[in-house]
Write an enzyme that holds these catalytic residues in place. Structure first.
Site, PDB file in Angstrom:
ATOM      1  N   ASN A   1      -5.280  -2.281   3.605  1.00 44.60           N
ATOM      2  CA  ASN A   1      -3.842  -2.589   3.669  1.00 44.60           C
ATOM      3  C   ASN A   1      -3.049  -1.507   2.938  1.00 44.60           C
ATOM      4  O   ASN A   1      -2.036  -1.015   3.424  1.00 44.60           O
ATOM      5  CB  ASN A   1      -3.541  -3.943   3.008  1.00 44.60           C
ATOM      6  CG  ASN A   1      -4.320  -5.070   3.629  1.00 44.60           C
ATOM      7  OD1 ASN A   1      -4.878  -4.920   4.714  1.00 44.60           O
ATOM      8  ND2 ASN A   1      -4.389  -6.200   2.955  1.00 44.60           N
ATOM      9  N   ASP A   2      -3.542  -1.144   1.754  1.00 45.98           N
ATOM     10  CA  ASP A   2      -2.864  -0.093   0.993  1.00 45.98           C
ATOM     11  C   ASP A   2      -3.313   1.297   1.408  1.00 45.98           C
ATOM     12  O   ASP A   2      -2.500   2.215   1.491  1.00 45.98           O
ATOM     13  CB  ASP A   2      -3.129  -0.275  -0.509  1.00 45.98           C
ATOM     14  CG  ASP A   2      -2.201  -1.305  -1.100  1.00 45.98           C
ATOM     15  OD1 ASP A   2      -0.997  -1.222  -0.819  1.00 45.98           O
ATOM     16  OD2 ASP A   2      -2.683  -2.194  -1.810  1.00 45.98           O
TER      17      ASP A   2
ATOM     18  N   ARG B   1      -7.492 -12.837  -5.075  1.00 47.76           N
ATOM     19  CA  ARG B   1      -6.242 -12.188  -5.500  1.00 47.76           C
ATOM     20  C   ARG B   1      -5.670 -13.010  -6.663  1.00 47.76           C
ATOM     21  O   ARG B   1      -4.885 -13.929  -6.455  1.00 47.76           O
ATOM     22  CB  ARG B   1      -5.252 -12.148  -4.343  1.00 47.76           C
ATOM     23  CG  ARG B   1      -5.583 -11.143  -3.257  1.00 47.76           C
ATOM     24  CD  ARG B   1      -4.441 -11.059  -2.255  1.00 47.76           C
ATOM     25  NE  ARG B   1      -4.578  -9.942  -1.341  1.00 47.76           N
ATOM     26  CZ  ARG B   1      -5.089 -10.040  -0.114  1.00 47.76           C
ATOM     27  NH1 ARG B   1      -5.531 -11.187   0.330  1.00 47.76           N
ATOM     28  NH2 ARG B   1      -5.162  -8.970   0.671  1.00 47.76           N
TER      29      ARG B   1
ATOM     30  N   GLU C   1      -8.309   2.277  -2.359  1.00 42.27           N
ATOM     31  CA  GLU C   1      -7.118   1.997  -1.551  1.00 42.27           C
ATOM     32  C   GLU C   1      -6.049   3.073  -1.722  1.00 42.27           C
ATOM     33  O   GLU C   1      -4.943   2.943  -1.227  1.00 42.27           O
ATOM     34  CB  GLU C   1      -6.565   0.609  -1.873  1.00 42.27           C
ATOM     35  CG  GLU C   1      -6.371   0.316  -3.352  1.00 42.27           C
ATOM     36  CD  GLU C   1      -5.961  -1.139  -3.628  1.00 42.27           C
ATOM     37  OE1 GLU C   1      -5.587  -1.853  -2.691  1.00 42.27           O
ATOM     38  OE2 GLU C   1      -6.002  -1.532  -4.802  1.00 42.27           O
TER      39      GLU C   1
ATOM     40  N   ARG D   1     -10.764 -10.038  -8.497  1.00 41.22           N
ATOM     41  CA  ARG D   1      -9.980  -8.821  -8.732  1.00 41.22           C
ATOM     42  C   ARG D   1      -9.025  -9.085  -9.883  1.00 41.22           C
ATOM     43  O   ARG D   1      -8.333 -10.110  -9.886  1.00 41.22           O
ATOM     44  CB  ARG D   1      -9.194  -8.444  -7.475  1.00 41.22           C
ATOM     45  CG  ARG D   1      -8.457  -7.120  -7.645  1.00 41.22           C
ATOM     46  CD  ARG D   1      -7.825  -6.662  -6.366  1.00 41.22           C
ATOM     47  NE  ARG D   1      -6.686  -7.470  -5.999  1.00 41.22           N
ATOM     48  CZ  ARG D   1      -5.998  -7.301  -4.873  1.00 41.22           C
ATOM     49  NH1 ARG D   1      -6.359  -6.385  -3.997  1.00 41.22           N
ATOM     50  NH2 ARG D   1      -4.956  -8.061  -4.600  1.00 41.22           N
TER      51      ARG D   1
HETATM   52  C1  PEP Z   1      -5.701  -4.011   0.396  1.00 41.09           C
HETATM   53  O1  PEP Z   1      -4.872  -3.249  -0.100  1.00 41.09           O
HETATM   54  O2  PEP Z   1      -6.265  -3.790   1.488  1.00 41.09           O
HETATM   55  C2  PEP Z   1      -6.053  -5.278  -0.272  1.00 41.09           C
HETATM   56  C3  PEP Z   1      -7.056  -6.017   0.126  1.00 41.09           C
HETATM   57  O3  PEP Z   1      -5.309  -5.682  -1.316  1.00 41.09           O
HETATM   58  P1  PEP Z   1      -3.824  -6.257  -1.231  1.00 41.09           P
HETATM   59  O4  PEP Z   1      -3.547  -6.607   0.203  1.00 41.09           O
HETATM   60  O5  PEP Z   1      -3.819  -7.425  -2.141  1.00 41.09           O
HETATM   61  O6  PEP Z   1      -2.985  -5.128  -1.721  1.00 41.09           O
HETATM   62 MG    MG Z   2      -4.245  -3.418  -2.118  1.00 40.33          MG
END
Ligand code: PEP
Ligand code: MG
Length: 582
Positions: A455-456, A299, A432, A335
């Site tokens: 997560n998103d 990240r 995502e 990323r």
């Molecule tokens: C996600 O969205 O799952 C992800 C890995 O990225 P971040 O948590 O940084 O948005």
């Molecule tokens: Mg994300």
């Protein structure tokens, strides 16, 4: 249930582990500040200079301690505090007010710095709110130093610190006394105290609202940093229960460490590659020590979060080249900046609806110089051919194609300059956002790999803000729509002939993993310390049985049915792991 007893309070599990120790309730005595009129302006100005100097000296000491304990990157919080004390505009404003208003310097300092602080505290962004606590720390430090008094941060050894809020400085200073755990009323997972506690491997439970009122000095406490529970003055039964858990965890951890150099292969021969996520550069050692097969997600916006401006090409190149070298021969998936959403940089813009706003690739395509600077830094660091580029928040094929054009133009520029780089560097996208999930097959034809960001994806699919505790119960990773969407992405991604990975938190959920293996995921990327556990789970099951399990899950229409199907499987097939989580 022992966890439902009246003497247990529940908060946010901020740093894992279980500990038992006496409580030390820490209350900072804030100096009284009044607006008394002064007659000797010169003396007041001298006192101000002296108080600032003393505060800087203290902070420098904390900074060097933090560098040793936490590494350069995380210690940067204290460097930033010293920089505020060096800010000529702030200091001049304070001096001018002392001259003009003839009020006590402590009063002016309090008033002037509080202005900044309330601006930050009223921000909707968690990041800014957290910074406002750092400002409180600086303000109180200067005011205390007018009186030449010292804060009593020296405490008895081996206690659990209970407090309303913790500053990063407190956390580092307390670590000298080998503090066993932290319990706080305020804060969330992203608070600095939580970050520091995690990196020091000290269990912590935060966000308990009134723990510092309920808990008295010398109360005996148990912290369960896995579930976010704090037991106040436990009875013998509770102590025995948690002692048994500690024993089990210790034994299990030593068993897991044996798997460090093993691959994650199912009993019938299917390999799932297990990589680690990297949020801070000083996690490299942890990643290597835990046997991760490379880094599945860097990240980058987090690595550079302490900077006041976007890092230049040289600084970025240094970080990426170091990573590439240390992780070689394994791969590192970098990323590109996922700025926006909840990851607002100090110099970022405010938006009414940031998660649906100027985020990820949208921001980069509108700021192409910034995008190109990062791509060039990655390309220059790619000489060992172990760096991949990952693009976040993709919603359309157009965004992929234009990103390729930009990457190609960076390659041409470097070629012209005679700089060496990996001409075949792999470029992938995060899936995502639902639009990308629907078109997974088409996207797969345009890129080299796909990484699912659950997560998103879950927040956008179910319309549930991932950071809002009010609706956190609606954030359901086993919602049938989520499970079916994951199946769609994996199957269609593979039709496009790419490897499909997952780097969201779901990949490290013990309940979810058998389902994900069965859906055909090729690799996962998880928090470094969880790598051995994930390898153990993959090695305990067969691909055939997880495939059957995923088919059952895909036929269900409610989250409850899917969850109980998975719980049943885990209880039966992963007995020890299920005892820790269920
Ligand atoms: C996600 O969205 O799952 C992800 C890995 O990225 P971040 O948590 O940084 O948005
Ligand atoms: Mg994300």
């Amino acid at each position: 249930m022992i966890e439902d007893s009246l003497n247990i309070i529940k908060g946010i599990a901020a740093a894992p582990g279980i500990v038992m120790a006496e409580a030390h309730v820490f209350r900072k005595t804030i100096e009284e500040v009044n607006d008394e009129t002064i007659t000797n302006i010169d003396e007041a100005l001298e006192n101000l200079e002296a108080a600032i100097e003393r505060s800087k000296r203290e902070l420098r000491k904390i900074f060097s301690l933090a560098v040793d304990k936490l590494g350069q990157n995380r210690a940067a919080i204290f460097e930033a505090q010293i920089m505020i004390l060096d800010d000529p505009v702030l200091i001049e404003t304070i001096k001018n007010r002392i001259r003009k208003e003839a009020k006590s310097p402590a009063f002016i300092v309090n008033n002037e710095i509080s202005k900044y602080q309330s601006l930050m505290a009223s921000s909707k962004e968690p990041y800014m709110k957290e910074r406002s606590q750092d400002i409180e720390d600086i303000k109180n430090r200067i005011i205390r130093n007018f009186g030449k008094r010292r804060w009593k941060s020296r405490i008895e050894n081996h206690v659990i610190v209970v407090t309303e809020s913790l500053t990063p400085a407190d956390t580092v200073l307390f670590s000298r006394a080998n503090v066993k755990g932290y319990v706080t009323d305020t804060g969330g997972l992203t608070s600095h105290a939580a970050i520091v506690a995690r990196s020091l491997s000290v269990p912590a439970v935060v966000g308990l609202h009134d723990a510092s009122v309920k808990i008295q000095d010398k109360d005996f406490l148990i912290i369960d940093g896995y579930h976010g529970h704090v037991v106040i003055n436990p009875d013998e039964k509770q102590i025995a229960y948690y002692n048994k858990k500690i024993q089990k965890i210790n034994q299990y951890d030593s068993e897991l460490s044996v798997l460090k150099d093993e691959k994650a292969i199912t009993t019938d021969g299917r390999e799932v590659v297990v990589r680690a996520n990297l949020d801070l550069t000083d996690e490299i050692e942890l990643i290597l020590n835990n046997g991760a097969q490379g880094v599945g997600l860097v990240r980058t916006e987090q690595i550079f979060q302490d900077r006041e401006f976007f890092p230049d090409e040289e600084e970025q190149y240094g970080v990426y080249a170091d990573l590439a070298e240390k992780i070689y021969p394994e791969i590192v998936v970098i990323r590109v900046f996922d700025i926006g959403g909840d990851k607002v940089l100090p110099f970022g813009v405010k938006e009414p609806n940031p998660f649906l706003g100027w985020r990820g690739i949208r921001f980069l395509l509108d700021n192409q110089e910034l995008f190109k600077t990062q791509i060039k830094a990655i390309l220059r660091a790619s000489v060992h051919k172990n760096l991949y580029i990952l693009i976040p928040m993709i919603t359309s094929i157009y965004e992929v194609r234009i990103s390729h054009e930009i990457i190609n133009s960076c390659k041409s520029e470097l070629e012209k300059e005679g700089i060496n780089f990996d001409r075949d560097i792999k470029v992938g996208i995060m899936i995502e956002v639902p639009s990308a999930a629907v078109m997974a097959k088409d996207f797969a034809k345009e890129v080299d790999f796909i990484s699912i960001g659950t997560n998103d994806l879950i927040q956008y699919l179910l319309a549930v803000d991932r950071g809002n505790e009010i609706i956190s119960a609606q954030y359901k990773e086993f919602h049938p729509a989520v499970v079916r969407t994951l199946a769609h992405i994996i199957t269609n991604g593979k039709m496009g002939d790419v490897r499909v990975s997952m780097c969201g938190e779901m990949a490290s959920d013990v309940l979810a993993l058998p389902l994900l293996i069965g859906l055909g995921l090729d690799s996962v990327s998880v928090a470094p310390s969880l790598v051995p556990l994930i390898k153990k789970i993959v090695r305990s099951v067969s691909f055939e049985e997880t495939k059957a399990l995923s088919e059952v899950c895909l036929s269900k229409v409610t989250e409850a049915e899917i969850k109980s199907t998975l719980e049943e499987f885990v209880k039966k097939r992963l007995k020890v792991e299920s005892e820790n989580i269920l």
